[in-house]
Structure formats: structure tokens, C-alpha cells
Design an enzyme around this catalytic site. Structure first.
Site, mmCIF file in Angstrom:
data_model
loop_
_atom_site.group_PDB
_atom_site.id
_atom_site.type_symbol
_atom_site.label_atom_id
_atom_site.label_comp_id
_atom_site.label_asym_id
_atom_site.label_seq_id
_atom_site.Cartn_x
_atom_site.Cartn_y
_atom_site.Cartn_z
ATOM 1 N N ILE A 15 -3.236 36.856 -44.285
ATOM 2 C CA ILE A 15 -2.096 37.107 -43.506
ATOM 3 C C ILE A 15 -2.656 38.987 -42.552
ATOM 4 O O ILE A 15 -2.836 38.658 -41.319
ATOM 5 C CB ILE A 15 -0.806 37.044 -42.818
ATOM 6 C CG1 ILE A 15 -0.265 36.960 -41.499
ATOM 7 C CG2 ILE A 15 0.266 38.574 -43.806
ATOM 8 C CD1 ILE A 15 -0.350 35.988 -40.852
ATOM 9 N N SER A 37 -4.214 47.943 -51.861
ATOM 10 C CA SER A 37 -5.028 47.151 -52.466
ATOM 11 C C SER A 37 -5.426 46.814 -53.599
ATOM 12 O O SER A 37 -5.823 47.893 -54.079
ATOM 13 C CB SER A 37 -6.084 46.472 -51.026
ATOM 14 O OG SER A 37 -6.370 45.016 -52.254
ATOM 15 N N LYS A 92 6.976 37.782 -42.466
ATOM 16 C CA LYS A 92 8.645 37.069 -42.741
ATOM 17 C C LYS A 92 8.190 36.130 -44.269
ATOM 18 O O LYS A 92 7.030 35.991 -44.997
ATOM 19 C CB LYS A 92 8.289 36.274 -41.799
ATOM 20 C CG LYS A 92 6.685 35.856 -40.933
ATOM 21 C CD LYS A 92 6.586 34.492 -42.298
ATOM 22 C CE LYS A 92 7.018 33.344 -43.416
ATOM 23 N NZ LYS A 92 6.452 31.563 -43.767
ATOM 24 N N ASP A 170 8.530 28.435 -47.421
ATOM 25 C CA ASP A 170 7.881 29.330 -46.358
ATOM 26 C C ASP A 170 6.860 29.338 -44.941
ATOM 27 O O ASP A 170 7.607 29.620 -44.253
ATOM 28 C CB ASP A 170 6.546 29.908 -47.425
ATOM 29 C CG ASP A 170 5.554 30.363 -47.240
ATOM 30 O OD1 ASP A 170 6.193 32.029 -47.237
ATOM 31 O OD2 ASP A 170 4.524 30.848 -46.088
#
Ligand code: NAP
Length: 309
Positions: A15, A37, A92, A170
Site C-alpha cells: 500500500i 523500511s 486502516k 481486512d
């Protein structure tokens, strides 16, 4: 014009690449300042850090972080960012538990920073018009059908099957984020069944029955075993005919015809976050996560065939 919000992305997975980077690069209110990361995924020519601690200790000045990790590790990252005085954009679902999100909200308020629990599906093209149309209608029945192929959309995502990863909820929580936004009255769970693969901790399917304070039924059918055509539909029967949101809220069909508008999910989220930061406020709506928690709290469990990627 106010100076751009210097933002770091934490967790450079799907995402972050698909949506966060383009939304940040496409909005003058932001400047990407760093990425964090663990695998060393750099982007945009900005400094890369292996951990948020490293960034906060020795990185460039930042104003905000966008947390794009799985929910199970989000609380600690958010807590550290807030303690360092940074505004926080939460992907989310906003956390792995309801209580940790409440704690973060308190922390953010005390620290005077903005906390944004983002729900991208609420910014899908048809959702705003659906909400406006439904506000003046008598609602009789609601049906949510979210059926997709987990092998296509979540290949190799081990975290999604672990506790706190939500399994089929999810994507299902996206439907709930739309339903809680467009329906004029809150609704609550009556009964539900969660279908658990014998080798997994999270459900692969769920059937739920809700109702609202006026007794209007809201049914929800989630399934990750769907091959072929995929379905992300919400249908609302009203006194003025049927409203249908398809493709996750991207397409809206009203009795008067199709309603068309531009998709602006992540640009919409980033515009909202900039407004919150400028206004010094937060936006933390836990209603969609509360429904998922209720399903885990009171749904029956049924074991189904083991699932292998
Ligand atoms: P993903 O592809 O698995 O990426 C998550 C990234 O988080 C990983 O690449 C990793 O990045 C980092 N990470 C940190 N701790 C981790 C851990 N313990 N396990 C796995 N990854 C960890 O997941 P995603 O699809 O981007 O989803 C991330 C969040 O965005 C989820 O909450 C999801 O619900 C939400 N979301 C996803 C989509 C979608 O279409 N995929 C759409 C909307 C929202 P580094 O290696 O760079 O540290």
C-alpha cells in the site's frame, strides 16, 4: 502558503508503493522526507532508515509519519512518533485492539499532535453521494457482499492470518467503514459465524447479521474463497428504490441512474490529514473496528478446510 508537511512513510509494502507515495508526491501540502523500511526499501531519493528509532534519533527533521505496516506492530510505532511530537497517519485498521487506539488518541491529545485513523474506502468515488442520497430516505434493508480471492489480493501476507491481522475482515472492514459512513443510523451485531481454516488463526469467511435501532436488518457476507468475478457490493433498499454501491464504493447506482465521479481515495485521505494537521485536531473513528471486534467477541466459530497460499 504554509510550508509543506515533512512526512516519512514507515513500512514500504504494497500500500505504501501503490497509494501513499503517489498521493504524497501529488499533493503540494507534503514533502516526502524519509522512508523507514526493515528490508531497506528506498523511494523518491530521500534518506532511508531501518527503524523509526533510527529516523527519530538521527534523521532529517520531520513533522509527520504515515504508518503503513500491518496493524499488529502499529501501536509501538505510533506511540514513539507521538512521544517525539510527530503527527500520525494510521493505515486502516487503526490498531490491533480497540483499547490501544483509545490510548493513542489520549496520547495524541496530550502531546498536541494530530492522529488520523484513515478509512480509504470512505473516499471512494460513489460514497459521498450515496451518503447524501440516503440521508433523506427511509431504509428498509441493507446487504453487504464482499467476496474476493485472497490468493490474488494478499499473496504471501503471513501477518494477515495471524491474531490481529483480521483475516477476511481486512477487506471486510472497508465495507464496514463505508456502511458506518453512509447509513444514517448506527447498527449493531445480532449474530454471526466466522469460518476458520483449520491451520489459521483468522477467518477466511464470515456471515453476520446486524440491525439498527429501528430494527432494519443489515446482512454481511464476507468470503476470501471467491474465484472468477470479484464482488464488493453494498445494496440498500429504501422507500425511494434501491441504491447500489459496487466495486468497493467506486460505482454508485441510484434509481435515477448511475452517478459518476472521480476516484480520490488516497488523495482524499492526504487532503484530510493536511487539514487536521493545520487545524491541530484529530480524527479517530473506531466504529468499523468496533464491529469487527464484536464479530470476534460474539461470533460462532466453524472450522473449515485448511488454507495454503
Ligand atoms: P504488506 O505488503 O505486507 O506491507 C507491509 C509492510 O510493513 C512490509 O512490507 C514491511 O515493510 C512492514 N512491516 C513492519 N513490520 C512487519 C511485520 N511484522 N510483518 C510484515 N510486514 C511488516 O502489507 P500492505 O498490503 O501494504 O498492508 C499494510 C496495511 O495497509 C494493512 O493494515 C492493510 O490493511 C492496509 N491496506 C492495504 C491495502 C492493499 O491493497 N494492500 C489497501 C488499503 C490498506 P518494510 O519491509 O519496508 O519494513
Amino acid at each position: 502558503m504554509a510550508s509543506p508537511i515533512r512526512i516519512a512513510i514507515v513500512g514500504m509494502g504494497k500500500i505504501a508503493h501503490d497509494q501513499h507515495l503517489p498521493a504524497i508526491f501529488g499533493n503540494d501540502a507534503y514533502r516526502l522526507a524519509a522512508t523507514v523500511s526493515s528490508r531497506g526499501e528506498a523511494a523518491g531519493g530521500v534518506p532511508l532508515f531501518r527503524t523509526l528509532d533510527d529516523l527519530l534519533a538521527g534523521g532529517p527533521e520531520i513533522d509527520a509519519v504515515a504508518l503503513c505496516t500491518p496493524p499488529q506492530v502499529r501501536y509501538d510505532l505510533a506511540q514513539k512518533a507521538i512521544a517525539a511530537g510527530k503527527h500520525v497517519f494510521l493505515e486502516k485498521p487503526p490498531g490491533a485492539t480497540l483499547a490501544e487506539v483509545a490510548v493513542l488518541e489520549d496520547y495524541a491529545r496530550a502531546a498536541g499532535v494530530s492522529l488520523f485513523a484513515s478509512w480509504h474506502s470512505r473516499y471512494a468515488a460513489g460514497v459521498g453521494a450515496a451518503r447524501a442520497w440516503l440521508a433523506a430516505r427511509e431504509i428498509r434493508k441493507v446487504s453487504i457482499v464482499w467476496r474476493e480471492d485472497v490468493r490474488v489480493w494478499h499473496p504471501g501476507q503471513a501477518w494477515i492470518w495471524e491474531p490481529g491481522g483480521l483475516g477476511v475482515f481486512d477487506p471486510g472492514i472497508n465495507a464496514l467503514s463505508i456502511a458506518t459512513h453512509i447509513l444514517p443510523r448506527p447498527f449493531f451485531l445480532q449474530e454471526g459465524t466466522l469460518f476458520l481454516p483449520a491451520n489459521r488463526a483468522a477467518p477466511i469467511a464470515a456471515l453476520l447479521s446486524f440491525r439498527d435501532a429501528h430494527g432494519v436488518p443489515v446482512s454481511m457476507d464476507l468470503d476470501w474463497r471467491q474465484t472468477g468475478p470479484q464482488t464488493w457490493d453494498i445494496t440498500v433498499e429504501t422507500d425511494a428504490g434501491e441504491l447500489k454501491l459496487s466495486k468497493g464504493g467506486a460505482e454508485l447506482f441510484l434509481p435515477t441512474g448511475e452517478h459518476k465521479s472521480e476516484d480520490h481515495e488516497y488523495p482524499g485521505l492526504y487532503a484530510r490529514f493536511a487539514d487536521l494537521v493545520r487545524a491541530g485536531t484529530s480524527d479517530v473513528d473506531i466504529a468499523p473496528l468496533r464491529h469487527v471486534a464484536d464479530a470476534f467477541l460474539s461470533g460462532r466459530r466453524e472450522l473449515v478446510e485448511a488454507f495454503h497460499d
